[in-house]
Design a protein around this motif. Structure first.
Motif, PDB file in Angstrom:
ATOM      1  N   TYR A 108      -6.514  10.685   4.251  1.00  0.00           N
ATOM      2  CA  TYR A 108      -6.540   9.982   3.196  1.00  0.00           C
ATOM      3  C   TYR A 108      -6.077  10.782   1.765  1.00  0.00           C
ATOM      4  N   VAL A 131      -3.533  -0.381  -0.879  1.00  0.00           N
ATOM      5  CA  VAL A 131      -3.279   0.762  -0.510  1.00  0.00           C
ATOM      6  C   VAL A 131      -3.211   1.110   1.008  1.00  0.00           C
ATOM      7  N   TYR A 191      -2.742   3.439   4.169  1.00  0.00           N
ATOM      8  CA  TYR A 191      -2.618   4.959   4.852  1.00  0.00           C
ATOM      9  C   TYR A 191      -1.975   4.841   6.115  1.00  0.00           C
ATOM     10  N   ALA A 231      -0.323   7.902   1.754  1.00  0.00           N
ATOM     11  CA  ALA A 231      -0.328   6.678   1.477  1.00  0.00           C
ATOM     12  C   ALA A 231       0.779   6.050   0.693  1.00  0.00           C
ATOM     13  N   MET A 281      -9.771   6.938  -2.925  1.00  0.00           N
ATOM     14  CA  MET A 281      -8.831   7.804  -2.476  1.00  0.00           C
ATOM     15  C   MET A 281      -9.518   9.318  -3.066  1.00  0.00           C
TER      16      MET A 281
END
Length: 441
Positions: free
Chosen positions: A205, A51, A53, A210, A129
């Motif tokens: 976040y 992931v 961000y 993301a 997350m």
């Protein structure tokens, strides 16, 4: 005859590598704005979940530098369903590995597991997350970890201020937050309150800031269902306002001296501000860097290390970033060689690049080198995952994972000369003497 066979073999290898490295992928958005990229490859029972961000050091508020990098550490502390200190244990117990890294522009987390643990990877990243535990214990613990990292990598490491840009960027950027280091200052982190860390997480976040990437051995329809189950119900956050700060052009040489008490060998460095990583010129500058110091056959190495024996080592590297880049070229002095002598030799080679086309032999070497880099970058599921996330997040074009090599192939010798002449000018650079700290009498 041998040369002919070798040339044919090389061409076939390059042709094969280009085909072999074609990366098929599927991308789509969840309703909450999370961008998903899937690359299915069932050749080995391995899967990577990553992931990225779209938040980095440049997004931090004045007086609170280091937040983005701090979160790289803080978000391994634990979640409502993962006990504090257990993140790495869970990954290891299931045969996996994991890591994270931060730049000025983004923060990236990933796990690599045997493919039968794909769901575990998705669950853990959704936990990160959805509801990480951000408390004072975790903040205090990671504050000490970051301080030790700064001491190890920058404060007590030879040439640390150059490697991590802390001794360079304040001269090149007056307004843009690129002037600050990714690791930030300990004073800012010490002064920050717990509510500020929670606010930073809430702001940056969210799923709509993301990109989730899954690469490796999985079934695409089943994986899409898992992603919807674990990420689909996470609420979107307000859209992030991107940094949009322009720097005035550098029109006069910036002369500076930095001291390092961890070194004994002085260095001469020339540093230039360069365009965004998305700009074609940034690709050309990477090739210029290779011409100057790409191995022992490069121009500066042969001239200053082999022939003149004035430099212990030479260096040149472009740092491409989303808004601006930096390009560093320099040398470490050998023996009693003066920094002025080093600077003169470097300028002679830069002048040649600005006024004369590189040779056909050098040009072919460049093409081979960047073909090889292209192959190596996408030789593992971890590498492909990071590339896919980066191309989407920072370039806005995921398919550059397949097409970027065509940019390098299309760069001409004339273009290399033109770009060198455009950016590598004396009045557009930092002229930095990097010296051992003088002994106190």
């Amino acid at each position: 005859m041998i040369k002919t066979i070798s040339a044919i073999a090389t061409c076939l290898a390059l042709s094969f590598s280009s085909v072999a490295q074609e990366v098929d992928f599927t991308e789509y958005d969840l309703n909450n704005g999370l961008h998903v990229i899937l690359h299915q490859d069932n050749s080995a029972p391995v899967v990577t979940v990553g992931v990225m961000y779209h938040v980095g050091a440049k997004d931090e508020e004045k007086g609170r530098t280091g937040f983005a990098h701090f979160f790289e550490h803080l978000l391994f502390e634990g979640t409502q369903n993962i006990e504090r200190g257990e993140w790495f244990n869970i990954v290891a117990a299931h045969g996996g590995s994991n890591n994270a890294n931060t730049t000025q522009d983004r923060t990236y987390y990933y796990e690599t597991f045997p493919s039968n643990n794909l769901e575990l990877g998705l669950w853990m990243e959704s936990e990160r997350m959805l509801h990480p535990v951000i408390n004072q214990i975790g903040v205090d613990t990671q504050n000490e970890v970051v301080k030790e990292e700064k001491r190890t990598r920058i404060d007590n490491a030879p040439y640390g201020k150059i490697i991590y840009n802390t001794g360079i960027t304040p001269y090149l950027f007056q307004k843009h937050p690129y002037k600050n280091s990714v690791i930030g200052t300990m004073e800012d982190l010490d002064a920050a309150q717990l509510d500020e860390f929670k606010a930073f997480f809430k702001k940056y976040y969210g799923p709509n800031n993301a990109t989730l990437v899954v690469t490796g051995d999985f079934n695409t329809p089943e994986t899409k269902k898992l992603i919807e189950n674990y990420f689909g119900q996470i609420k979107a956050r307000p859209a992030v306002t991107r940094v949009n700060i322009k720097e005035a052009p550098i029109t006069k040489t910036i002369k500076a001296t930095e001291y390092d008490n961890n070194i004994q060998i002085p260095a001469k460095l020339y540093v230039y501000r360069t365009p965004s990583m998305k700009d074609r010129d940034a690709y050309v500058l990477e090739m210029i860097s290779s011409v100057l110091t790409g191995g022992k056959s490069s121009r500066l190495y042969k001239k200053m290390v082999d022939q003149e024996k004035t430099a212990l080592q030479v260096l040149a590297f472009p740092r491409s970033q989303e808004d601006y880049g930096t390009y560093v070229v320099g040398a470490l002095a050998l023996g009693e060689t003066s920094l002025a002598t080093l600077g003169k030799s470097i300028d002679e080679e830069i002048s040649k690049l600005r006024t004369t086309l590189i040779s056909e032999k050098e040009y072919q070497k460049l093409q081979n080198e960047f073909e090889n880099q292209f192959v190596n970058a996408n030789s593992s599921m971890e590498g492909i995952a990071a590339s896919l996330a980066t191309y989407h997040t920072l370039y806005g074009n995921t398919n550059l994972i397949n097409k970027e090599i065509e940019i390098y192939r299309s760069i001409t010798r004339e273009e290399i000369k033109d770009v060198a002449n455009k950016y590598l000018k004396e009045n557009q650079r930092l002229d930095l003497d990097y010296l051992p700290t003088p002994e106190k009498k």
